[in-house]
Design a protein around this motif. Structure first.
Motif, PDB file in Angstrom:
ATOM      1  N   SER A  45       7.643   3.848   2.705  1.00  0.00           N
ATOM      2  CA  SER A  45       6.941   3.571   3.968  1.00  0.00           C
ATOM      3  C   SER A  45       7.495   4.410   5.105  1.00  0.00           C
ATOM      4  N   LYS A  46       8.796   4.542   5.151  1.00  0.00           N
ATOM      5  CA  LYS A  46       9.437   5.336   6.209  1.00  0.00           C
ATOM      6  C   LYS A  46       9.029   6.810   6.101  1.00  0.00           C
ATOM      7  N   GLN A  47       9.047   7.351   4.893  1.00  0.00           N
ATOM      8  CA  GLN A  47       8.675   8.752   4.700  1.00  0.00           C
ATOM      9  C   GLN A  47       7.193   8.969   4.996  1.00  0.00           C
ATOM     10  N   LEU A  48       6.364   8.013   4.604  1.00  0.00           N
ATOM     11  CA  LEU A  48       4.933   8.135   4.886  1.00  0.00           C
ATOM     12  C   LEU A  48       4.662   8.095   6.382  1.00  0.00           C
ATOM     13  N   ALA A  49       5.418   7.285   7.111  1.00  0.00           N
ATOM     14  CA  ALA A  49       5.249   7.227   8.571  1.00  0.00           C
ATOM     15  C   ALA A  49       5.566   8.579   9.199  1.00  0.00           C
ATOM     16  N   THR A  50       6.595   9.238   8.708  1.00  0.00           N
ATOM     17  CA  THR A  50       6.960  10.566   9.206  1.00  0.00           C
ATOM     18  C   THR A  50       5.850  11.568   8.911  1.00  0.00           C
ATOM     19  N   LEU A  51       5.333  11.550   7.694  1.00  0.00           N
ATOM     20  CA  LEU A  51       4.264  12.470   7.314  1.00  0.00           C
ATOM     21  C   LEU A  51       2.962  12.165   8.059  1.00  0.00           C
ATOM     22  N   LYS A  52       2.699  10.893   8.294  1.00  0.00           N
ATOM     23  CA  LYS A  52       1.486  10.510   9.020  1.00  0.00           C
ATOM     24  C   LYS A  52       1.559  10.952  10.477  1.00  0.00           C
ATOM     25  N   LYS A  53       2.719  10.787  11.087  1.00  0.00           N
ATOM     26  CA  LYS A  53       2.904  11.202  12.480  1.00  0.00           C
ATOM     27  C   LYS A  53       2.649  12.701  12.634  1.00  0.00           C
ATOM     28  N   ALA A  54       3.045  13.484  11.632  1.00  0.00           N
ATOM     29  CA  ALA A  54       2.840  14.936  11.656  1.00  0.00           C
ATOM     30  C   ALA A  54       1.442  15.326  11.175  1.00  0.00           C
ATOM     31  N   GLU A  55       0.622  14.328  10.842  1.00  0.00           N
ATOM     32  CA  GLU A  55      -0.756  14.529  10.374  1.00  0.00           C
ATOM     33  C   GLU A  55      -0.846  15.261   9.041  1.00  0.00           C
ATOM     34  N   TYR A  56       0.145  15.050   8.179  1.00  0.00           N
ATOM     35  CA  TYR A  56       0.125  15.619   6.835  1.00  0.00           C
ATOM     36  C   TYR A  56      -0.586  14.696   5.862  1.00  0.00           C
ATOM     37  N   ILE A  57      -0.650  13.408   6.202  1.00  0.00           N
ATOM     38  CA  ILE A  57      -1.293  12.422   5.325  1.00  0.00           C
ATOM     39  C   ILE A  57      -2.157  11.474   6.150  1.00  0.00           C
ATOM     40  N   GLU A  58      -3.003  10.766   5.440  1.00  0.00           N
ATOM     41  CA  GLU A  58      -3.706   9.639   6.052  1.00  0.00           C
ATOM     42  C   GLU A  58      -3.619   8.473   5.077  1.00  0.00           C
ATOM     43  N   GLN A  59      -3.641   7.277   5.638  1.00  0.00           N
ATOM     44  CA  GLN A  59      -3.545   6.068   4.833  1.00  0.00           C
ATOM     45  C   GLN A  59      -4.792   5.224   5.021  1.00  0.00           C
ATOM     46  N   ARG A  60      -5.134   4.490   3.975  1.00  0.00           N
ATOM     47  CA  ARG A  60      -6.290   3.599   4.021  1.00  0.00           C
ATOM     48  C   ARG A  60      -5.843   2.259   3.444  1.00  0.00           C
ATOM     49  N   ARG A  61      -6.115   1.208   4.179  1.00  0.00           N
ATOM     50  CA  ARG A  61      -5.755  -0.134   3.720  1.00  0.00           C
ATOM     51  C   ARG A  61      -7.040  -0.903   3.419  1.00  0.00           C
ATOM     52  N   THR A  62      -7.153  -1.367   2.196  1.00  0.00           N
ATOM     53  CA  THR A  62      -8.298  -2.173   1.776  1.00  0.00           C
ATOM     54  C   THR A  62      -7.761  -3.486   1.207  1.00  0.00           C
ATOM     55  N   TYR A  63      -8.669  -4.373   0.907  1.00  0.00           N
ATOM     56  CA  TYR A  63      -8.261  -5.655   0.338  1.00  0.00           C
ATOM     57  C   TYR A  63      -9.027  -5.916  -0.943  1.00  0.00           C
ATOM     58  N   LEU A  64      -8.311  -6.367  -1.942  1.00  0.00           N
ATOM     59  CA  LEU A  64      -8.899  -6.802  -3.192  1.00  0.00           C
ATOM     60  C   LEU A  64      -8.773  -8.320  -3.171  1.00  0.00           C
ATOM     61  N   GLY A  65      -9.815  -8.961  -2.676  1.00  0.00           N
ATOM     62  CA  GLY A  65      -9.697 -10.386  -2.380  1.00  0.00           C
ATOM     63  C   GLY A  65      -8.796 -10.537  -1.170  1.00  0.00           C
ATOM     64  N   ARG A  66      -7.691 -11.227  -1.341  1.00  0.00           N
ATOM     65  CA  ARG A  66      -6.718 -11.385  -0.248  1.00  0.00           C
ATOM     66  C   ARG A  66      -5.527 -10.441  -0.376  1.00  0.00           C
ATOM     67  N   VAL A  67      -5.523  -9.657  -1.427  1.00  0.00           N
ATOM     68  CA  VAL A  67      -4.379  -8.770  -1.690  1.00  0.00           C
ATOM     69  C   VAL A  67      -4.610  -7.410  -1.030  1.00  0.00           C
ATOM     70  N   PRO A  68      -3.695  -7.030  -0.102  1.00  0.00           N
ATOM     71  CA  PRO A  68      -3.857  -5.722   0.538  1.00  0.00           C
ATOM     72  C   PRO A  68      -3.519  -4.590  -0.433  1.00  0.00           C
ATOM     73  N   LYS A  69      -4.240  -3.501  -0.311  1.00  0.00           N
ATOM     74  CA  LYS A  69      -4.004  -2.331  -1.152  1.00  0.00           C
ATOM     75  C   LYS A  69      -3.979  -1.104  -0.244  1.00  0.00           C
ATOM     76  N   THR A  70      -2.902  -0.357  -0.310  1.00  0.00           N
ATOM     77  CA  THR A  70      -2.755   0.838   0.505  1.00  0.00           C
ATOM     78  C   THR A  70      -2.932   2.070  -0.366  1.00  0.00           C
ATOM     79  N   SER A  71      -3.768   2.977   0.102  1.00  0.00           N
ATOM     80  CA  SER A  71      -3.965   4.260  -0.566  1.00  0.00           C
ATOM     81  C   SER A  71      -3.597   5.367   0.416  1.00  0.00           C
ATOM     82  N   VAL A  72      -3.142   6.471  -0.128  1.00  0.00           N
ATOM     83  CA  VAL A  72      -2.665   7.587   0.692  1.00  0.00           C
ATOM     84  C   VAL A  72      -3.291   8.872   0.170  1.00  0.00           C
ATOM     85  N   GLN A  73      -3.588   9.792   1.088  1.00  0.00           N
ATOM     86  CA  GLN A  73      -4.035  11.122   0.673  1.00  0.00           C
ATOM     87  C   GLN A  73      -3.466  12.159   1.628  1.00  0.00           C
TER      88      GLN A  73
END
Length: 99
Positions: A45-73
């Motif tokens: 999570s910490k490394q992804l935050a660094t990459l996201k801040k620099a706009e190298y990645i984007e994250q998408r949060r969806t839910y499978l029922g009540r369970v959160p699911k995070t995807s990254v690209q």
């Protein structure tokens, strides 16, 4: 054309490993990425935050029922920066004498 440049952000081996996985996929599940680069949830999570801040990645949060699911690209810019960094590393390695 200018020579490929090393990217300071990707000089960190962990971020380089993350981007190598992300550049091989369209969207990547958080758990798959975590296991692929052998990190804890919090460390990833910490490394992804660094990459996201620099706009190298984007994250998408969806839910499978009540369970959160995070995807990254990787973003287009992130992919471009990764490939340029890899090419710069390749050029450095090729300059090494053969034994």
């Amino acid at each position: 054309m200018t020579a490929p440049q090393l990217d300071r952000l990707l000089s960190d081996p962990t971020r380089l490993a993350i981007m190598s996985v992300l550049c091989a996929a369209e969207w990547c599940d958080f758990a798959f990425l975590r296991d692929g680069v052998s990190l804890s949830d919090s460390a990833l999570s910490k490394q992804l935050a660094t990459l996201k801040k620099a706009e190298y990645i984007e994250q998408r949060r969806t839910y499978l029922g009540r369970v959160p699911k995070t995807s990254v690209q990787a973003t287009a810019e992130g992919r471009e920066r990764f490939l340029e960094h890899v090419e710069a590393l390749r050029m450095i390695v090729e300059r090494a004498p053969n034994r």
